[in-house]
Write a protein that holds these residues in place. Sequence first.
Motif, PDB file in Angstrom:
ATOM      1  N   TYR A 143      16.923  25.612   0.548  1.00 34.44           N
ATOM      2  CA  TYR A 143      16.828  26.790   1.623  1.00 34.44           C
ATOM      3  C   TYR A 143      16.310  26.534   3.078  1.00 34.44           C
ATOM      4  CZ  TYR A 143      18.294  31.754   2.086  1.00 34.44           C
ATOM      5  OH  TYR A 143      18.815  32.795   2.422  1.00 34.44           O
ATOM      6  N   ASN A 163       0.622  27.037  -6.810  1.00 31.89           N
ATOM      7  CA  ASN A 163       1.558  26.301  -6.133  1.00 31.89           C
ATOM      8  C   ASN A 163       2.942  26.237  -7.015  1.00 31.89           C
ATOM      9  OD1 ASN A 163       2.555  23.462  -5.741  1.00 31.89           O
ATOM     10  ND2 ASN A 163       0.617  23.265  -4.543  1.00 31.89           N
ATOM     11  N   ALA A 164       3.964  25.938  -5.985  1.00 32.21           N
ATOM     12  CA  ALA A 164       5.436  25.933  -6.369  1.00 32.21           C
ATOM     13  C   ALA A 164       5.395  25.000  -7.873  1.00 32.21           C
ATOM     14  CB  ALA A 164       6.238  25.695  -5.387  1.00 32.21           C
ATOM     15  N   GLY A 176       5.719  32.871   3.423  1.00 30.98           N
ATOM     16  CA  GLY A 176       5.458  32.953   4.894  1.00 30.98           C
ATOM     17  C   GLY A 176       6.379  33.674   5.792  1.00 30.98           C
ATOM     18  N   GLY A 177       6.380  33.703   7.136  1.00 31.77           N
ATOM     19  CA  GLY A 177       7.012  34.651   7.950  1.00 31.77           C
ATOM     20  C   GLY A 177       8.612  34.633   7.672  1.00 31.77           C
ATOM     21  N   MET A 178       9.141  33.624   7.177  1.00 29.34           N
ATOM     22  CA  MET A 178      10.352  33.486   6.894  1.00 29.34           C
ATOM     23  C   MET A 178      10.846  33.616   5.265  1.00 29.34           C
ATOM     24  SD  MET A 178      12.793  32.961   9.674  1.00 29.34           S
ATOM     25  CE  MET A 178      11.452  34.460  10.259  1.00 29.34           C
ATOM     26  N   GLY A 179      10.046  32.783   4.602  1.00 31.61           N
ATOM     27  CA  GLY A 179      10.158  32.817   3.125  1.00 31.61           C
ATOM     28  C   GLY A 179       9.795  34.236   2.379  1.00 31.61           C
ATOM     29  N   ARG A 183      -0.941  35.943   2.103  1.00 31.91           N
ATOM     30  CA  ARG A 183       0.247  35.994   2.340  1.00 31.91           C
ATOM     31  C   ARG A 183       0.982  37.006   1.315  1.00 31.91           C
ATOM     32  NH1 ARG A 183       1.936  32.123   6.725  1.00 31.91           N
ATOM     33  NH2 ARG A 183       0.672  30.225   6.171  1.00 31.91           N
ATOM     34  N   GLY A 187      13.002  24.278  11.868  1.00 33.12           N
ATOM     35  CA  GLY A 187      13.522  24.599  10.593  1.00 33.12           C
ATOM     36  C   GLY A 187      13.211  23.240   9.844  1.00 33.12           C
ATOM     37  N   GLU A 230       3.197  31.471  -4.182  1.00 34.53           N
ATOM     38  CA  GLU A 230       2.648  31.196  -3.046  1.00 34.53           C
ATOM     39  C   GLU A 230       1.136  30.888  -3.038  1.00 34.53           C
ATOM     40  OE1 GLU A 230       3.356  31.815   0.665  1.00 34.53           O
ATOM     41  OE2 GLU A 230       1.332  30.979   0.441  1.00 34.53           O
ATOM     42  N   HIS A 246       9.187  21.291   5.896  1.00 33.38           N
ATOM     43  CA  HIS A 246       9.850  20.464   7.045  1.00 33.38           C
ATOM     44  C   HIS A 246       8.531  19.938   7.688  1.00 33.38           C
ATOM     45  CE1 HIS A 246       8.289  24.401   8.812  1.00 33.38           C
ATOM     46  NE2 HIS A 246       7.791  23.229   9.898  1.00 33.38           N
ATOM     47  N   ASN A 276      14.552  24.018   4.288  1.00 35.09           N
ATOM     48  CA  ASN A 276      13.221  23.553   4.709  1.00 35.09           C
ATOM     49  C   ASN A 276      13.093  22.120   4.599  1.00 35.09           C
ATOM     50  OD1 ASN A 276      13.329  23.236   2.024  1.00 35.09           O
ATOM     51  ND2 ASN A 276      11.484  24.481   1.569  1.00 35.09           N
ATOM     52  N   GLY A 336       6.717  29.579  10.493  1.00 38.40           N
ATOM     53  CA  GLY A 336       7.452  28.221  10.201  1.00 38.40           C
ATOM     54  C   GLY A 336       6.204  27.070  10.388  1.00 38.40           C
ATOM     55  N   GLY A 337       5.266  27.029   9.557  1.00 36.14           N
ATOM     56  CA  GLY A 337       4.320  26.104   9.902  1.00 36.14           C
ATOM     57  C   GLY A 337       3.370  26.247  10.897  1.00 36.14           C
ATOM     58  N   VAL A 357       1.610  22.342   0.969  1.00 36.16           N
ATOM     59  CA  VAL A 357       0.180  22.077   0.269  1.00 36.16           C
ATOM     60  C   VAL A 357       0.433  21.480  -0.933  1.00 36.16           C
ATOM     61  CG1 VAL A 357      -1.537  23.503  -0.880  1.00 36.16           C
ATOM     62  CG2 VAL A 357      -0.452  24.523   1.308  1.00 36.16           C
ATOM     63  N   SER A 388       6.660  25.717   3.526  1.00 29.47           N
ATOM     64  CA  SER A 388       6.926  24.664   4.876  1.00 29.47           C
ATOM     65  C   SER A 388       7.160  23.281   4.847  1.00 29.47           C
ATOM     66  CB  SER A 388       5.932  25.135   5.909  1.00 29.47           C
ATOM     67  OG  SER A 388       6.398  26.213   6.445  1.00 29.47           O
TER      68      SER A 388
HETATM   69  P1  NAD Z   1       5.231  29.621   6.889  1.00 31.59           P
HETATM   70  O1  NAD Z   1       4.969  28.686   7.290  1.00 31.59           O
HETATM   71  O2  NAD Z   1       5.017  30.762   7.517  1.00 31.59           O
HETATM   72  O3  NAD Z   1       5.270  29.922   5.354  1.00 31.59           O
HETATM   73  C1  NAD Z   1       5.088  28.923   4.283  1.00 31.59           C
HETATM   74  C2  NAD Z   1       4.625  29.406   3.102  1.00 31.59           C
HETATM   75  O4  NAD Z   1       4.732  28.366   1.978  1.00 31.59           O
HETATM   76  C3  NAD Z   1       2.930  29.651   3.507  1.00 31.59           C
HETATM   77  O5  NAD Z   1       2.867  30.861   3.163  1.00 31.59           O
HETATM   78  C4  NAD Z   1       2.349  28.291   2.584  1.00 31.59           C
HETATM   79  O6  NAD Z   1       0.973  29.088   2.133  1.00 31.59           O
HETATM   80  C5  NAD Z   1       3.191  28.265   1.591  1.00 31.59           C
HETATM   81  N1  NAD Z   1       3.250  26.935   0.822  1.00 31.59           N
HETATM   82  C6  NAD Z   1       3.231  25.782   0.942  1.00 31.59           C
HETATM   83  N2  NAD Z   1       3.323  24.865   0.220  1.00 31.59           N
HETATM   84  C7  NAD Z   1       3.222  25.574  -0.899  1.00 31.59           C
HETATM   85  C8  NAD Z   1       3.482  25.303  -2.397  1.00 31.59           C
HETATM   86  N3  NAD Z   1       3.343  24.040  -2.487  1.00 31.59           N
HETATM   87  N4  NAD Z   1       3.539  26.089  -3.303  1.00 31.59           N
HETATM   88  C9  NAD Z   1       3.327  27.380  -2.816  1.00 31.59           C
HETATM   89  N5  NAD Z   1       3.367  27.981  -1.503  1.00 31.59           N
HETATM   90  C10 NAD Z   1       3.261  26.911  -0.625  1.00 31.59           C
HETATM   91  O7  NAD Z   1       6.980  29.154   7.152  1.00 31.59           O
HETATM   92  P2  NAD Z   1       8.236  30.186   6.948  1.00 31.59           P
HETATM   93  O8  NAD Z   1       8.413  30.942   8.279  1.00 31.59           O
HETATM   94  O9  NAD Z   1       8.016  31.131   5.936  1.00 31.59           O
HETATM   95  O10 NAD Z   1       9.234  29.210   7.014  1.00 31.59           O
HETATM   96  C11 NAD Z   1       9.421  28.498   5.532  1.00 31.59           C
HETATM   97  C12 NAD Z   1      10.549  27.312   5.669  1.00 31.59           C
HETATM   98  O11 NAD Z   1      11.582  27.684   5.668  1.00 31.59           O
HETATM   99  C13 NAD Z   1      10.123  26.420   6.791  1.00 31.59           C
HETATM  100  O12 NAD Z   1      10.204  24.952   6.206  1.00 31.59           O
HETATM  101  C14 NAD Z   1      11.182  26.947   7.677  1.00 31.59           C
HETATM  102  O13 NAD Z   1      11.445  25.874   8.671  1.00 31.59           O
HETATM  103  C15 NAD Z   1      12.369  27.222   6.768  1.00 31.59           C
HETATM  104  N6  NAD Z   1      13.425  28.296   7.378  1.00 31.59           N
HETATM  105  C16 NAD Z   1      14.378  28.335   6.565  1.00 31.59           C
HETATM  106  C17 NAD Z   1      15.291  29.542   7.022  1.00 31.59           C
HETATM  107  C18 NAD Z   1      16.405  29.903   6.286  1.00 31.59           C
HETATM  108  O14 NAD Z   1      17.083  30.737   6.691  1.00 31.59           O
HETATM  109  N7  NAD Z   1      16.721  29.300   5.406  1.00 31.59           N
HETATM  110  C19 NAD Z   1      15.093  30.013   8.401  1.00 31.59           C
HETATM  111  C20 NAD Z   1      13.855  29.634   8.948  1.00 31.59           C
HETATM  112  C21 NAD Z   1      12.739  28.847   8.437  1.00 31.59           C
END
Ligand code: NAD
Length: 557
Positions: A323, A243-244, A176-179, A202, A493, A197, A268, A325, A53-54, A275, A266
Motif C-alpha cells: 500500500y 507490532n504488525a 498514522g496520518g494516512m494509514g 494513534r 511516500g 498499531e 519508507h 510504503n 508520513g514518518g 518500528v 512508515s
Molecule cells: P505515519 O508515520 O503518520 O504513521 C505510521 C504508523 O505506523 C505510526 O502510527 C507508527 O506507530 C506505525 N508503525 C510503525 N511501525 C509499525 C509496526 N512495525 N507495526 C505496527 N505499527 C507500526 O505515516 P502515514 O502518513 O500513516 O503513512 C504510512 C505509510 O504509507 C508511509 O510509508 C507513507 O509514505 C505511505 N503512504 C501511502 C499512501 C497511499 O495512498 N497508499 C499515501 C500516503 C502515504
Amino acid sequence: METTKKYNPETYKTPTGSQLNCKGWVQEAALRMLLNNLDPEVAERPEDLIVYGGRGKAARNFESLDLIIKALKDLEEDETLVVQSGKPVGILPTHKDAPKVLISNSQLVPNWANWKHFDELEKKGLMMYGQMTAGSWIYIGSQGIVQGTYETFSAIANKDFDGSLKGTLTVTAGLGGMGGAQPLAVTMNDGVCVVAEVEQWRIDKRIKTKYLDESIEDMDAAIDRALEAKKNQERVSIGVPCNAVHLLERLKERNVIPDVLTDQTSAHDPLIGYVPHQISLEESNVLREQDPDKYEELSYESMYRHVELMLELQKAGAITFDYGNNLRARAQEKGLKNAFDFPGFVPAYIRPLFCEGKGPFRWAALSGDLADIAETDRVIKELFPENESLMRWMDMAQERIAFQGLPSRICWLGQGEREKAGLAFNKLVKEGKVKAPIVIGRDHLDTGSVASPNRETEAMLDGSDAVADWPLLNALVNTAGGASWVSLHHGGGVGMGYSIHAGMVIVADGTDDAEKRLKRVLRNDPGMGVIRHADAGYDIATDTARKHKLDIKERLK
Ligand code: NAD
C-alpha cells in the motif's frame, strides 16, 4: 540551526474568517494552509513540526516557520517567496499571475539520494523531509487519503467479492496520518478490519476522529472479535496495540487467513518510521537515539520477516498488496528475492483512474466555516449527478467524515471535471455565497505529478517507470499557468532515492484573474497526467487526450 522554541497552539493558530492578515488572498491562503498543516487536530506531531508520513514536515525549524509567516504577511502581489527545504531564502520580484510561493523539498543529486546522506544534512540543519503534502502546505488530515483508500477497497470488492466487502476480513497495520484512513475505508465498503498499531495514542486519535471503531488490547481477543463480526457480516474496525509482525505471526499460528492483506506502517523510513518487532516501543525510542545503525539493522530484519509473512499468507489465499510504503523494496534490499511477488496498489487498482486524469482533488474553506463546505458539496452534487460512485462518496463523506482543522473536502475528479469544479467555486466566492475564498489543491499521488517506480509508476506499459521528466514538467507547467504555490519534492511516500513528485495549490478568490488562472491550471495539471499515460501507451488515456484536445498529433494535423 534548530531554535529552542516550542510549538504553541495559540501563537500558531490558523486564522479564520474574512479579514486579511496578508496583502492579498493568495498569500493569506498560503499562511492559513501552512498553519493548518500544523494544527494539533491535523498534524501528527506539531511539537516537532511533523505533519504526517514518518518525518514529513511543514517547515525546517521554528526559526524558519516564523520567518515564513513574516514573509507571507509582507509579500506583495507581484512577488514570490522562495522556500528551500522548509527554509525561506528569498523574496523575488515576479508578477501578479506568478505563484506566490515556490518550494523545493529534499532534492538530492541522484548519486547522493539516500537516507544516510539525507540524515547527515538534516542533522546539520541543511534539509528537511517534505513528504508530499506536508512540505507543500495542502495536507487536510486523514480525509486527504480516505477517498483514495475507499476507491482501492471498493476496486477490490468489485474485482474479487461481488461488489462488497461484507463478510470479509481485512488485516493491515499503521494508524498514522494516512494509514488511519484504512479502517474507515474498509467499513465504508461494509467489511471487518483489524489494524496493528504500536502506539496506543494513534489508536485513540483514530477512534476520536471516527476513523476507527474499537480498540482491543489482547491480540487473540481482537482476532476472535473480528471472526465473530465477519460471521455476522458486521461492519466494524478494530485497532490492536501491537507490532504488525506479531499480529501476522499470531494469525498464521491460528491458521486465520485474512481475505485482504496489506500494510501502511512508515516502512519508507527505516529509522524514523518503522518500528522493529524484536524490541518494545520504549526500547526502540531509546535505540533510535543511541545507536541508529543498530536500529536500522533491526528495522530491515523486521521488514524482511514482515514481507515473508505477507507472502506466506498470500500463498494461503489472502489477496495481498503493497500500500505505497515501499515495504517490499526494504525486504528486497535485505535479500528477500521474491519480495515483489505481491503487487503494488496502483497497477492493481488505481491506474485506469489516472488514465482519465482522475486523482485526489481537494479543497478547504479558508473562512473556517462548515457552511462554506456544505455549499461546495452542494455544487459538486449539482455538477456531476451522473457520476454514481462520486454521489455515494459525497453522501458518506458528509455523514461519516469528521473535519480536522479547516473544513475541507476531497473527491477524485478527472480531466474536465476539476476545471468545472474550480470555476464553480470561484463563482461561489464572487457571488458572496461563501464567506471567504476556497483553496484548491491535490496530493502529489496524482495522475501526472509523480515518478515513483515502486508505487504510482510501477509496471508502466512501456517500462518508463523511473522516468522523472514528467513531475518536473508538471511543476513547470503549473508555474507557467499561474498556480498559487508550486512545489517539487523528492522521496515522498517511498523514501529517499525512490520518487520525484510535484505539488500544486490554487486559490479561488472570486476575481476574474483567478478565473483565468483556474481555467489554465485545472486543465493543464491533470492534462499532464493524461498526456503521460497516453505516451506510455494506455488506450483509456489516448481516448481521454483526444476527447479533451490534449493530443499533440491531432492538434498539428
Ligand atoms: P505515519 O508515520 O503518520 O504513521 C505510521 C504508523 O505506523 C505510526 O502510527 C507508527 O506507530 C506505525 N508503525 C510503525 N511501525 C509499525 C509496526 N512495525 N507495526 C505496527 N505499527 C507500526 O505515516 P502515514 O502518513 O500513516 O503513512 C504510512 C505509510 O504509507 C508511509 O510509508 C507513507 O509514505 C505511505 N503512504 C501511502 C499512501 C497511499 O495512498 N497508499 C499515501 C500516503 C502515504
